[in-house]
Design a protein around this motif. Structure first.
Motif, short mmCIF file in Angstrom:
data_model
loop_
_atom_site.label_atom_id
_atom_site.label_comp_id
_atom_site.label_asym_id
_atom_site.label_seq_id
_atom_site.Cartn_x
_atom_site.Cartn_y
_atom_site.Cartn_z
N GLY A 120 0.80 -1.22 0.00
CA GLY A 120 0.00 0.00 0.00
C GLY A 120 0.83 1.26 0.00
N GLY A 121 2.06 1.19 0.49
CA GLY A 121 2.89 2.39 0.56
C GLY A 121 3.66 2.68 -0.71
N MET A 122 3.72 1.73 -1.63
CA MET A 122 4.50 1.93 -2.86
C MET A 122 3.71 2.67 -3.92
SD MET A 122 6.89 -1.42 -3.51
CE MET A 122 5.55 -2.59 -3.62
N SER A 123 4.41 3.45 -4.73
CA SER A 123 3.78 4.11 -5.86
C SER A 123 3.53 3.09 -6.97
CB SER A 123 4.67 5.23 -6.39
OG SER A 123 5.87 4.69 -6.93
N PHE A 167 15.25 1.70 -6.10
CA PHE A 167 14.08 1.55 -6.97
C PHE A 167 12.77 1.47 -6.21
CE2 PHE A 167 12.47 -2.74 -6.57
CZ PHE A 167 13.53 -3.51 -6.17
N SER A 168 12.82 1.31 -4.88
CA SER A 168 11.58 1.27 -4.11
C SER A 168 11.80 1.80 -2.70
CB SER A 168 11.03 -0.16 -4.05
OG SER A 168 9.81 -0.19 -3.35
N PRO A 169 11.96 3.12 -2.54
CA PRO A 169 12.20 3.66 -1.20
C PRO A 169 11.05 3.40 -0.24
CG PRO A 169 11.80 5.42 -2.81
CD PRO A 169 12.00 4.16 -3.58
N ASN A 170 9.81 3.46 -0.73
CA ASN A 170 8.67 3.20 0.15
C ASN A 170 8.58 1.72 0.53
OD1 ASN A 170 7.63 5.87 0.23
ND2 ASN A 170 6.77 5.60 -1.80
N GLY A 171 8.91 0.84 -0.42
CA GLY A 171 8.93 -0.58 -0.11
C GLY A 171 10.00 -0.92 0.91
N ALA A 172 11.18 -0.31 0.76
CA ALA A 172 12.28 -0.55 1.70
C ALA A 172 11.92 -0.05 3.09
CB ALA A 172 13.55 0.14 1.20
N LYS A 173 11.18 1.05 3.14
CA LYS A 173 10.78 1.59 4.43
C LYS A 173 9.91 0.61 5.19
CE LYS A 173 8.16 5.38 6.53
NZ LYS A 173 7.34 6.60 6.28
N ALA A 174 8.92 0.02 4.51
CA ALA A 174 8.00 -0.90 5.18
C ALA A 174 8.65 -2.24 5.49
CB ALA A 174 6.75 -1.11 4.31
N ASP A 224 2.74 3.80 15.42
CA ASP A 224 2.95 4.24 14.04
C ASP A 224 3.43 3.11 13.14
OD1 ASP A 224 2.23 6.71 14.93
OD2 ASP A 224 4.26 7.56 14.92
N LEU A 225 3.94 2.04 13.74
CA LEU A 225 4.49 0.93 12.97
C LEU A 225 3.47 -0.17 12.72
CD1 LEU A 225 7.88 0.60 14.88
CD2 LEU A 225 7.49 1.79 12.72
N THR A 226 2.32 -0.09 13.37
CA THR A 226 1.35 -1.19 13.27
C THR A 226 0.03 -0.77 12.64
OG1 THR A 226 0.67 -0.73 15.55
CG2 THR A 226 2.32 -2.45 15.21
N VAL A 227 -0.21 0.52 12.49
CA VAL A 227 -1.46 0.97 11.90
C VAL A 227 -1.42 0.71 10.39
CG1 VAL A 227 -0.65 3.33 11.44
CG2 VAL A 227 -3.09 2.90 11.77
N GLN A 228 -2.58 0.42 9.80
CA GLN A 228 -2.65 0.19 8.36
C GLN A 228 -2.41 1.50 7.62
OE1 GLN A 228 -6.09 -1.83 6.87
NE2 GLN A 228 -5.37 -3.81 7.57
N VAL A 229 -1.58 1.46 6.60
CA VAL A 229 -1.26 2.65 5.84
C VAL A 229 -2.46 3.02 4.96
CG1 VAL A 229 -0.23 1.32 3.94
CG2 VAL A 229 0.39 3.71 4.26
N LYS A 230 -2.78 4.29 4.92
CA LYS A 230 -3.89 4.78 4.10
C LYS A 230 -3.32 5.41 2.84
CE LYS A 230 -7.01 5.62 8.00
NZ LYS A 230 -7.84 6.62 8.72
N SER A 231 -3.19 4.60 1.83
CA SER A 231 -2.66 5.09 0.56
C SER A 231 -3.78 5.63 -0.30
CB SER A 231 -1.94 3.95 -0.18
OG SER A 231 -2.84 2.89 -0.42
#
Length: 398
Positions: A120-123, A167-174, A224-231
């Motif tokens: 959900g966090g990736m573009s 290539f995936s900063p948001n993926g690496a974050k999660a 902040d680490l367990t809530v579902q991301v709202k993309s």
């Protein structure tokens, strides 16, 4: 605060298993923390209730399921190549703890939360690159191009993580950064209860966890680490945009005076292009001809409805014709080749859902690229004349 000792493992390495057992004997921990959540622990121990196939399919998270299964296959394939079961070092740590009467700490975040935040966090662009990377990894493991023991070397780990971030900063974050923080949180909690904490973690998490342990104040709140991301619902946004474009084109065709036949062909091309591509991708996923036919029939309509997806209907038919069982879920995690996974009824249903949707999406973009050449008309003339006539019609109404 108790002492925390970290062991970074490769997950599919016999050397990692040996290192874990040796460290347990040398350190004599009061608690052994493993990089598992309760669900994966139950799976490793073959405990707990197995999910129903119907519940899996009703969840509708087909893309996330495919990623989870493909990643599991890649890890399992590497393990088969070196003769070590994936997660063997975790299993060895658990068995050693049970033999010694040492408590076990499950310190990883729920895999469902991780996958939801990951996907959900990736573009959209990051997701496309992720799919390409997974495909390349599948080819790499099938050809035996991965050196497992090198995965524990810090320079190799750092290079791999940096490439992932590129290539995936948001993926690496999660997948990495957030889990580093979550694991560090859990270890700090355990160190407040036990004098000696031994943590068995993937080597890629070691540096991040160490940084947080040295500076606990830098840890983000656990909530902040367990809530579902709202993309943003990009699928619906793009779908609505395409519907508006389609409606705009039909209006300009109607008011341009090119004739009813052109309008009819424009509608027919919409149905045929979506239907053919959806059916082709369904068959490419190994779907039944009736599943492909369902996608062909329904795709033109679902492409105009951002709430529905053609793949869902194709998957429903596929599941009815080739009904998956609980045994199929087991076989997914036991497959020795990707070809074997594709023959699995449950995996095939999920593949049909995902690829049918891909075919329908490609059909929408292809339609707006090909429609004017197919109709044999100049778009600038038609759009200009159509909008002029439409404006005159509106002013007459006013």
């Amino acid at each position: 605060m108790g002492e925390i000792r970290l062991i970074g493992t490769a997950h599919v390495s016999q050397e990692s298993v040996d290192e874990v057992l040796a460290e347990i004997d040398a350190f004599t921990p009061d608690v052994i923390a493993v990089e598992l959540d309760p669900g994966r622990y139950a799976g490793l121990k073959k405990q707990g209730e197995e999910p129903e196939v119907g519940d899996i399919l009703k969840g509708g998270n087909f893309n996330q399921l495919l990623i989870q299964w493909v990643l599991g296959y890649i890890q399992r394939k590497i393990g088969m190549d070196v003769g070590v079961e994936p997660g063997a070092e975790m299993k060895a740590a658990i068995e050693a703890a049970e033999e010694r009467g040492v408590q076990i700490g499950l310190i990883d975040r729920d895999i469902r939360i991780t996958l939801q935040r990951f996907w959900g966090g990736m573009s959209v662009w990051e997701k496309c690159k992720m799919i390409y990377a997974l495909g390349a990894s599948l080819i790499g493991v099938d050809q035996g191009e991965i050196d497992v023991e090198s995965l524990k070397q810090q320079d190799v780990i750092s290079a791999a993580l940096e490439e992932f971030r590129s290539f995936s900063p948001n993926g690496a974050k999660a997948l990495i950064d957030e889990r580093d923080a979550y694991l560090a949180h859990q270890l700090i909690i355990l160190s407040g209860r036990f004098e000696r904490v031994l943590a068995v973690i993937g080597a890629g998490h070691r540096q991040g966890i160490e940084r947080y342990l040295l500076n606990p104040a830098s840890l983000p709140p656990i909530a902040d680490l367990t809530v579902q991301v709202k993309s943003r619902p990009w699928g619906k946004i793009i779908g609505i945009a395409m519907i508006l474009m389609f409606a705009f084109m039909l209006v300009t065709i109607i008011f341009s005076g090119v004739g009813f036949n052109v309008l009819l062909w424009a509608l027919l091309y919409w149905v045929i292009l979506h239907g053919v591509l959806t059916a082709v991708f369904t068959l490419a996923a190994g779907g039944h001809p009736l599943s492909a036919l369902t996608g062909f029939v329904i795709s033109g309509y679902t492409a105009l409805n951002p709430i529905l997806a053609a793949g869902w209907f194709s998957a429903i038919v596929e599941a009815k014709i080739r009904k998956p069982t609980k045994q199929d879920l087991h076989k997914i995690f036991e497959a020795e080749s990707f070809g074997e996974m594709r023959k699995n009824a449950l995996f095939r249903v999920v593949m049909v859902a995902a690829l049918a949707n891909v075919g329908s999406t490609i059909g929408t973009f292809a339609y707006f690229i090909l429609i004017f050449p197919a109709l044999g008309i100049d778009p600038s003339v038609m759009l200009g004349q159509g909008m002029t006539n439409f404006w005159h019609w509106l002013t007459m109404l006013v």
